[in-house]
Write a protein that holds these residues in place. Structure first.
Motif, short mmCIF file in Angstrom:
data_model
loop_
_atom_site.label_atom_id
_atom_site.label_comp_id
_atom_site.label_asym_id
_atom_site.label_seq_id
_atom_site.Cartn_x
_atom_site.Cartn_y
_atom_site.Cartn_z
N GLU A 230 0.70 -1.08 0.12
CA GLU A 230 -0.16 0.07 -0.04
C GLU A 230 0.89 1.24 0.07
N TYR A 231 1.99 1.17 0.73
CA TYR A 231 2.84 2.53 0.79
C TYR A 231 4.12 2.31 0.00
N GLY A 232 4.04 1.35 -1.24
CA GLY A 232 5.27 1.26 -2.01
C GLY A 232 6.23 0.74 -1.52
N LEU A 233 6.53 0.10 -0.35
CA LEU A 233 7.72 -0.35 0.41
C LEU A 233 8.08 -1.81 0.00
N SER A 303 29.55 3.40 5.37
CA SER A 303 29.84 4.01 4.07
C SER A 303 31.19 3.48 3.61
N HIS A 304 31.64 2.66 4.27
CA HIS A 304 33.05 1.98 4.07
C HIS A 304 32.73 1.03 3.09
N TYR A 305 31.48 0.24 3.16
CA TYR A 305 31.17 -0.86 2.01
C TYR A 305 30.06 -0.31 1.16
N LEU A 306 29.18 0.68 1.73
CA LEU A 306 28.29 1.15 0.79
C LEU A 306 28.88 2.31 0.03
N GLN A 307 29.28 1.99 -1.31
CA GLN A 307 29.84 3.06 -2.17
C GLN A 307 28.99 3.70 -3.12
N GLU A 308 29.30 5.10 -3.14
CA GLU A 308 28.05 5.72 -4.22
C GLU A 308 28.17 5.24 -5.47
N GLY A 309 27.29 5.17 -6.26
CA GLY A 309 27.26 4.68 -7.73
C GLY A 309 27.03 3.36 -7.89
N THR A 310 26.87 2.70 -6.97
CA THR A 310 26.63 0.92 -6.92
C THR A 310 25.31 0.70 -6.84
N ILE A 311 24.86 -0.56 -7.27
CA ILE A 311 23.42 -0.56 -7.30
C ILE A 311 23.16 -1.01 -5.73
N LEU A 312 23.94 -1.32 -5.02
CA LEU A 312 23.76 -1.37 -3.44
C LEU A 312 23.43 -0.28 -2.81
N ASP A 313 24.03 0.68 -3.20
CA ASP A 313 23.89 2.21 -2.63
C ASP A 313 22.42 2.61 -3.08
N TYR A 317 19.33 3.86 -0.89
CA TYR A 317 18.82 5.18 -1.09
C TYR A 317 17.46 4.95 -1.28
N GLU A 318 16.95 4.22 -2.16
CA GLU A 318 15.65 4.25 -2.66
C GLU A 318 14.75 3.66 -1.50
N ARG A 319 15.39 2.71 -0.47
CA ARG A 319 14.76 2.55 0.90
C ARG A 319 14.75 3.32 1.85
N ASP A 624 21.55 18.81 -4.40
CA ASP A 624 21.45 17.35 -4.63
C ASP A 624 21.26 16.78 -3.22
N TYR A 625 21.77 17.47 -2.29
CA TYR A 625 21.38 16.93 -0.97
C TYR A 625 20.28 17.35 -0.34
N GLU A 626 19.61 18.28 -0.79
CA GLU A 626 18.48 18.97 -0.28
C GLU A 626 17.12 17.92 -1.07
N GLU A 627 17.58 17.31 -2.35
CA GLU A 627 16.65 16.37 -2.97
C GLU A 627 16.67 15.03 -2.28
N LYS A 628 18.06 14.54 -1.67
CA LYS A 628 18.03 13.46 -0.94
C LYS A 628 17.36 13.40 0.49
N CYS A 629 17.45 14.99 1.10
CA CYS A 629 16.77 14.88 2.50
C CYS A 629 15.25 14.71 2.44
N GLN A 630 14.87 15.35 1.14
CA GLN A 630 13.27 15.34 1.16
C GLN A 630 12.97 13.70 0.76
N HIS A 631 13.80 13.04 0.01
CA HIS A 631 13.07 11.72 -0.25
C HIS A 631 13.40 10.84 0.94
N SER A 632 14.15 11.14 1.74
CA SER A 632 14.52 10.26 2.94
C SER A 632 13.22 10.64 4.06
N SER A 633 12.98 11.90 4.14
CA SER A 633 11.81 12.24 4.88
C SER A 633 10.55 11.78 4.51
N ASN A 634 10.42 11.62 3.38
CA ASN A 634 9.12 10.84 2.69
C ASN A 634 9.18 9.56 2.99
#
Length: 746
Positions: A230-233, A303-313, A317-319, A624-634
């Motif tokens: 229902e919440y797209g989770l 962040s040592h394991y979660l590298q930006e640009g990877t499918i894991l990251d 981020y989506e979650r 960029d970071y404001e967009e990420k913040c808004q997504h995280s709040s949502n």
């Protein structure tokens, strides 16, 4: 020679054609349309329909509601100023638009919704309603849909090639039309997840297709999966993400240790819930030669394991957050990280990101250090175990310079618990007791500075092996919980302060909390005055002091949960942003989330930014970071809604087995349609419909917050104790109905 049959002329009148044409022209007000284009949008092509469109266009042009800009082409004449806002639907098919341009929400009648749905960002124009001068509006365009997927029960229409999905969400006011070839062969009565595909101009219902069959309504797995859907989770990780995570090198290497501060020899331990599987924070404790305490707050270095640009990251981020339902956790990170590589498990070396402080006996910070470390956890405590250490030694104060030998006889080597004996060394006991004492000093300082103490009771369930609720218990915050809370708050505050005070300004991820809305505080005052409490909103200091006093006074009383809930609702919502305004509830000028990167993506961002600035990097990109913040709040908001729904679902399942029992409850809400009652013993809330209150004709008195009988004058007022029995439990709609037995007599 056979004569050709004359085509029978259609006389079907297109309903609501004038409003429909106006809606089409207003929606695309910069484009001109001819009658053929409008007919195509309406899905009609017969001569009668075309003639109706041509005549209606002529009438509207004559009334100067539209204009002919080219031969046979028309545009709407726009006289109104347009606004944008978010639509909040009611369960009655009407709605309100929340818009910054107005001091009050704008009412939208059902005939002016124009196919907008709950949560949509919409364009509208507003006008004053004749009665009472209230602002009313009409939606003219849907800028952005809030969601495209809904959960509901499918009804297969017999002897036809279509079905309808009846949404569970009562704010979704239309059933969804599904062609039979897009049902995934779902059976009649199945609970499904349906995706909206289109909503033709002339269609009463939106069109969709079944994306997933969730199961039979009322079954446990079906309803839990339905809450997430229902919440797209998410329910599970994509296979490629799991593979990527499992192939990470999670070993502790000498080359990486050499880049970090080595704190493996420092006494370090974790304190977490007894059923926790991921331990993302630990404390270290050492008494320095100068008499100061060196206290480290060590956080898993995700962040040592979660590298930006990877499918894991990308997936993390989506979650954006882990989701804690009554029977499971839906983690932000795959298990290889959340429960293993990043979990600060006892007797294991781990990469950590640390905030290390030198603190004196008065809990004053004399030195601070931030950076990457490697640590070794000496012990793992459950909150109950740490609490036992504190309670068995509550009268014992340890001076900073006290040696271990001098306290061995005063601190027991073993702490007896319910199911096992946990070995607590004198060194660990001294650390826990000292940290507890310092935490209490820090908490008192926060309260004195205007922080608000929200210690709301949490409802938890004892589940059997089949996830049936065997019992209800309440989780409360004790000294051990508050010990951890204070040191996590310290790290969060000091990290954000460290970056927030730098010059030139550096972009960072803040956790902010605005001041409460005055109207909400006034509503809170109206309610709590019914219980004899008074609040003082003269200034910030008096507001926070009276709120804290209220929350303290209600502890253990029948109205506690109601007052706690209302007090929380009177506050603004905390959110993530790059624009720091401080945190009202904590009374902090600077505050971030740094201490839970296993379960919160903003913490990962904070780690990355902190390291970037420690390395001398330039300020990050604000947009960029404001967009990420808004997504995280949502995503945090959606996760919270899912968690609440799962609790409500489990409460109803629990009450299914108690239908013949009478319960004492508190009236927690009064409305036109009935009263809401919260059972004191288990916090389950249900509704007594006014239609079932048959001993009199009851009407809602808004001023008294009461349902009052017209003949007898009998009233049922907010906060009163009543006796109820279960009338009906609806697991599908997550609705609990009570029968009213009567009032509690003293």
């Amino acid at each position: 020679m056979a004569r050709k049959k004359k085509r029978k002329r259609s006389n079907n009148k297109i309903s609501n054609l004038t409003n429909t044409i106006l809606s089409i022209l207003k929606k695309d007000r910069n484009q001109a349309f001819n009658y053929k284009q409008i007919a195509a949008k309406l899905g009609v092509n017969d001569a009668s329909s075309r003639n109706q469109i041509i005549k209606t266009l002529a009438k509207l042009a004559a009334k100067q509601e539209i204009e002919q800009v080219d031969r046979g082409k028309f545009k709407a004449i726009i006289n109104a100023k347009y606004h944008t806002g978010i639509l909040d639907m009611s369960g009655k098919g009407t709605g309100y638009i929340i818009c910054d341009d107005f001091d009050e929400d704008v009412f939208i009648a059902s005939n002016n919704i124009n196919k907008a749905l709950d949560g949509d960002e919409v364009e509208f124009y507003a006008y004053k309603r004749r009665k009472r001068g209230k602002i009313e509006g009409e939606i003219t365009n849907i800028i952005k849909r809030a969601k495209s997927e809904y959960v509901g029960v499918i009804q297969i229409q017999k002897n036809s090639n279509y079905a309808f999905v009846i949404p569970d969400n009562n704010k979704m006011y239309k059933d969804i039309f599904v062609p039979i070839n897009k049902t995934l062969k779902a059976e009649d009565g199945d609970k499904v997840l349906v995706t909206l595909e289109d909503w033709p101009e002339n269609a009463d219902s939106p069109y969709g297709k079944v994306k997933q069959i969730l199961g039979k309504p009322g079954e446990h797995s079906t309803e839990i999966h339905a809450i997430l859907a229902e919440y797209g989770l998410p329910q599970e990780f994509p296979h490629e993400v799991e593979v990527f995570a499992n192939e990470l090198d999670t070993s502790i290497t000498q080359s990486e240790i050499a880049k970090r501060r080595d704190m493996r020899k420092d006494l370090t331990f974790t304190i977490d819930p007894k059923d926790a599987k991921d331990f993302d924070d630990a404390l270290s404790f050492e008494v320095l030669d100068n008499g100061l305490y060196e206290i480290g707050i060590h956080i898993a270095d995700v962040s040592h394991y979660l590298q930006e640009g990877t499918i894991l990251d990308d997936e993390a981020y989506e979650r954006a957050t882990s989701i804690y339902l009554v029977d499971r956790v839906v983690p932000m990170l795959p298990e290889v990280l959340s429960n293993n590589a990043c979990s600060l498990r006892p007797h294991e070396e781990k990469y950590t990101f640390s905030a290390v402080f030198q603190i004196n006996d008065k809990a004053e910070i004399k030195n601070e250090w931030f950076g990457r470390t490697v640590t070794y956890s000496d012990a793992r405590y459950a909150y109950e175990e740490a609490q036992a250490v504190i309670e068995q030694n509550h009268d014992f104060v340890i001076p900073a310079k006290a040696g271990i030998s001098s306290i061995k006889t005063l601190i027991p080597k073993e702490v007896s618990l319910t199911e096992k004996t946990y070995n607590t060394t004198p060194e660990l006991a001294k650390a826990i007791l000292t940290l507890d004492r310092l935490a209490k000093i820090m908490r008192q300082k926060r309260m004195s500075s205007g922080a608000i103490s929200f210690d709301k009771v949490e409802v938890k369930f004892n589940l059997d092996e089949d996830n049936n609720p065997a019992g209800v218990f309440f989780k409360t915050s004790k000294d051990a919980n508050k010990l951890i809370e204070e040191f996590m708050l310290l790290a969060n505050r000091k990290v954000s302060e460290f970056i927030g005070k730098q010059s030139p300004k550096k972009i960072f991820v803040y956790r902010v909390h605005d001041e409460p809305d005055e109207s909400k505080l006034a509503s809170l005052q109206n309610v709590v005055s019914r219980f004899g409490y008074k609040l003082n909103f003269k200034d910030r200091k008096s507001t926070t002091a009276s709120l804290n006093n209220l929350l303290k006074e209600v502890v253990g009383k029948k109205e506690q949960n109601l007052v706690d809930t209302l007090a929380i609702r009177s506050m603004s919502k905390a959110e993530y942003t790059t624009h720091n305004i401080g945190h009202y509830g904590l009374a902090f000028d600077y505050y971030s989330h740094f201490t839970s990167p296993i379960r919160r993506y903003p913490d990962v961002m904070a780690h990355r930014l902190l390291q970037h600035y420690l390395d001398g990097g330039k300020s990050a990109n604000e947009a960029d970071y404001e967009e990420k913040c808004q997504h995280s709040s949502n995503m945090e908001m959606l996760a919270t809604k899912a968690e609440r729904d799962s609790i409500k679902y489990m409460q109803i399942r629990f009450m299914e087995d108690h239908k013949d029992e009478e319960f004492i409850g508190v009236i927690s809400g009064v409305t036109d349609w009935g009263i809401y009652v919260e059972i004191i013993s288990n916090k389950c809330e249900g509704m007594v419909s006014v239609r079932d209150m048959t001993d009199d004709h009851y009407a809602f008195d808004q001023d008294l917050y009461a349902m009052v009988g017209r003949s007898t004058g009998m009233s049922y007022q907010l906060g009163e104790e009543v006796i109820v029995k279960v009338k009906n439990t609806d697991l599908v709609k997550k609705h609990l109905d009570f029968n009213l037995v009567g009032k509690v007599t003293e």
